[in-house]
Scaffold this motif. Structure first.
Motif, mmCIF file in Angstrom:
data_model
loop_
_atom_site.group_PDB
_atom_site.id
_atom_site.type_symbol
_atom_site.label_atom_id
_atom_site.label_comp_id
_atom_site.label_asym_id
_atom_site.label_seq_id
_atom_site.Cartn_x
_atom_site.Cartn_y
_atom_site.Cartn_z
ATOM 1 N N PRO A 5 8.045 -6.304 -8.827
ATOM 2 C CA PRO A 5 7.279 -7.184 -7.908
ATOM 3 C C PRO A 5 6.000 -6.651 -7.279
ATOM 4 N N ALA A 6 6.595 -5.459 -6.580
ATOM 5 C CA ALA A 6 5.428 -4.590 -5.704
ATOM 6 C C ALA A 6 4.252 -4.145 -6.481
ATOM 7 N N ASN A 7 4.398 -3.927 -7.659
ATOM 8 C CA ASN A 7 3.557 -3.334 -8.644
ATOM 9 C C ASN A 7 3.012 -4.364 -9.716
ATOM 10 N N SER A 49 7.985 3.128 -3.163
ATOM 11 C CA SER A 49 7.852 3.215 -1.867
ATOM 12 C C SER A 49 9.107 3.783 -1.337
ATOM 13 N N ASN A 50 10.223 3.487 -2.097
ATOM 14 C CA ASN A 50 11.414 4.079 -1.602
ATOM 15 C C ASN A 50 11.895 5.482 -2.460
ATOM 16 N N GLY A 51 10.777 5.955 -3.098
ATOM 17 C CA GLY A 51 10.853 7.237 -4.007
ATOM 18 C C GLY A 51 11.339 7.468 -5.315
#
Length: 481
Positions: free
Chosen positions: A324-326, A390-392
């Protein structure tokens, strides 16, 4: 009387007219009203000091041919002293008039006419070619019918499923979708999906809606099946403040490449959200949006004054990405504004054409495209996704393994029709046109409910009406097109 009248008229302008050719011209010309003759033998009617002034009615010499000057014997000939006088346009018999248009013409003059005509013909030819080329460039496929439903026999339960949820399908919508006939029904032969207020007692008092307990929930997610109102001080929880409907064809009709057309009239009312869209039958490449989403039509019930565009604008988009973030929907979306009125004024046909090489949406005609996406470049490359979240954690290419450039849009998809109310996913942006809630607020539902005195007045026709739905599949042997 005719000749006398003529002479008197001429004399009014300062001197008598030229004598008629049949008149006796040997006699001296007698001055009119006591005037004295001029040096050319023609009387001057004004025998005073003013007679030496220039005749105010005289024409410039350059504006008259020599033939217009009379001779002393009443004929026509060369000028005498440069004096110019009014003379009749009557041409005496036997006198040949000038005909300059019969003179020899310049051979180059014809091009003044020919060049503009050639330009017009060339323009018409180019326009005709562009129209012909545009029509023939639209790829034609052979289709096999999957569904052609005008609802004359009611809502076919073997094809359509009424979704029953309270979760808002991940968009934070403020409505509960129901399975009865209150919000989805047939009216005058037209499928109607109508929004309505939630029961006030369920919003204002402690309430629990548990769709798992009564077995009606159509979702496999707990949050979509259970909602509650808690009136404890400081608690922001309330059940959905409105009710509406959402139906799908997952059980009875789906396509992989083909065409979809839905003839519908959109609603009128603030914060209403009509949509015609498609989801994959199976999450082949993972949870949303990894397996894709096709939005054929989305709009808003607000009128044209709404800052983001109301029911005078429709939008189409594809949702796709590893998570969802991408979600790369912003790379594949477009809007269309109706030329006059609104899409809520009458029925329009919202369509999709989808093949292995391209996908486009349109309104009323395939030539009136809303959004066009070609699959020449693999979707993973087109997305230009980051190497890590973002969390790596690493972002892995989940599509290129198929060898299809159109993945994830290479699977079976089914159709969804629904009318949502509000939402917290950004479809209604914060701070636009008096929006009464904030997307990130835990009190979003409550704030919306408290403002019902304002938005409920705008619900002139809070329903999406559907006349016909057509789904067609590309026939075997045409998938490569």
């Amino acid at each position: 009387m005719e000749e006398a009248s003529y002479n008197n008229h001429a004399g009014y302008y300062g001197r008598p007219a030229a004598p008629h050719p049949s008149a006796n011209t040997s006699a001296d010309i007698t001055p009119i009203r006591g005037g004295t003759p001029n040096t050319d033998g023609i009387a001057n009617p004004f025998n005073d000091a003013a007679s030496s002034r220039q005749n105010p009615f005289a024409s410039p010499s350059v504006s008259r041919p020599d033939s217009s000057y009379t001779t002393s014997n009443g004929g026509y000939g060369s000028r005498h002293d440069g004096q110019r006088f009014f003379h009749s346009r009557r041409i005496p018999k036997g006198v040949e008039s000038e005909k300059p248009w019969l003179g020899k013409k310049d051979s180059k003059e014809k091009w003044v006419t020919i060049f503009p005509i050639l330009g017009i013909l060339a323009g018409l030819g180019i326009s005709a070619f562009l129209v012909w080329d545009g029509i023939n460039s639209v790829v034609k496929h052979n289709y096999c019918p999957v569904m052609d439903d005008d609802f004359s026999g009611g809502l076919d339960s073997s094809i359509w499923t009424k979704e029953v949820e309270v979760g808002g399908f991940g968009n934070g919508e403020f409505c509960q979708t129901t399975g009865g006939d209150d919000n989805v029904f047939l009216e005058n032969g037209v499928l109607t999906i109508r929004a309505s207020l939630q029961d006030e007692d369920k919003v204002e008092k402690d309430t629990l809606i548990d769709l798992l307990e009564d077995g009606t929930c159509t979702s496999d997610q707990f949050s979509a099946c259970v909602a509650s109102t808690n009136t404890t001080v400081g608690n922001s929880s309330i059940v959905p403040p409105t009710k509406s409907g959402r139906i799908n064809t997952k059980k009875g009709a789906s396509i992989k490449y083909g065409r979809v057309e839905v003839t519908a009239k959109l609603p009128k009312g603030d914060w209403l959200w009509p949509a015609i869209w498609m989801m994959p039958v199976k999450d082949t490449y993972g949870a949303w949006p990894a397996s894709g989403e096709i939005d054929i039509m989305e709009s808003r019930g607000n009128n044209y004054t709404y800052a983001q565009g109301g029911n005078n604008i429709i939008s189409s988009a594809l949702h796709w990405g590893p998570d969802p973030a991408n979600d790369a929907w912003w790379r594949t979306n477009n809007k269309n504004q109706i030329l006059r009125g609104a899409y809520s004024d009458d029925f329009n046909t919202f369509g999709l054409e989808w093949s292995q090489k391209y996908l486009f949406t349109y309104v009323n005609s395939r030539l009136l495209q809303v959004m066009y996406t070609n699959f020449k470049k693999p979707m993973w490359e087109r997305g230009d996704f980051p190497p890590a979240r973002s969390n790596g954690t690493r972002v892995e290419d989940i599509w290129s393994q198929t060898g299809n450039s159109n993945t994830p849009f290479d699977q079976e998809f089914y159709l969804i029709l629904n009318l949502a109310v509000g939402g917290t996913n950004g479809w209604f942006e914060d701070g636009k046109s008096g929006k009464p809630w904030m997307n990130e607020s835990p009190n979003a539902r409550k704030d919306f409910w408290k403002d019902r005195g304002q938005w409920l007045e705008t619900w002139e026709r809070p329903q999406m009406e559907v006349k016909k739905v057509v789904m067609m599949q590309q026939c075997n042997g045409n998938e490569e097109l």
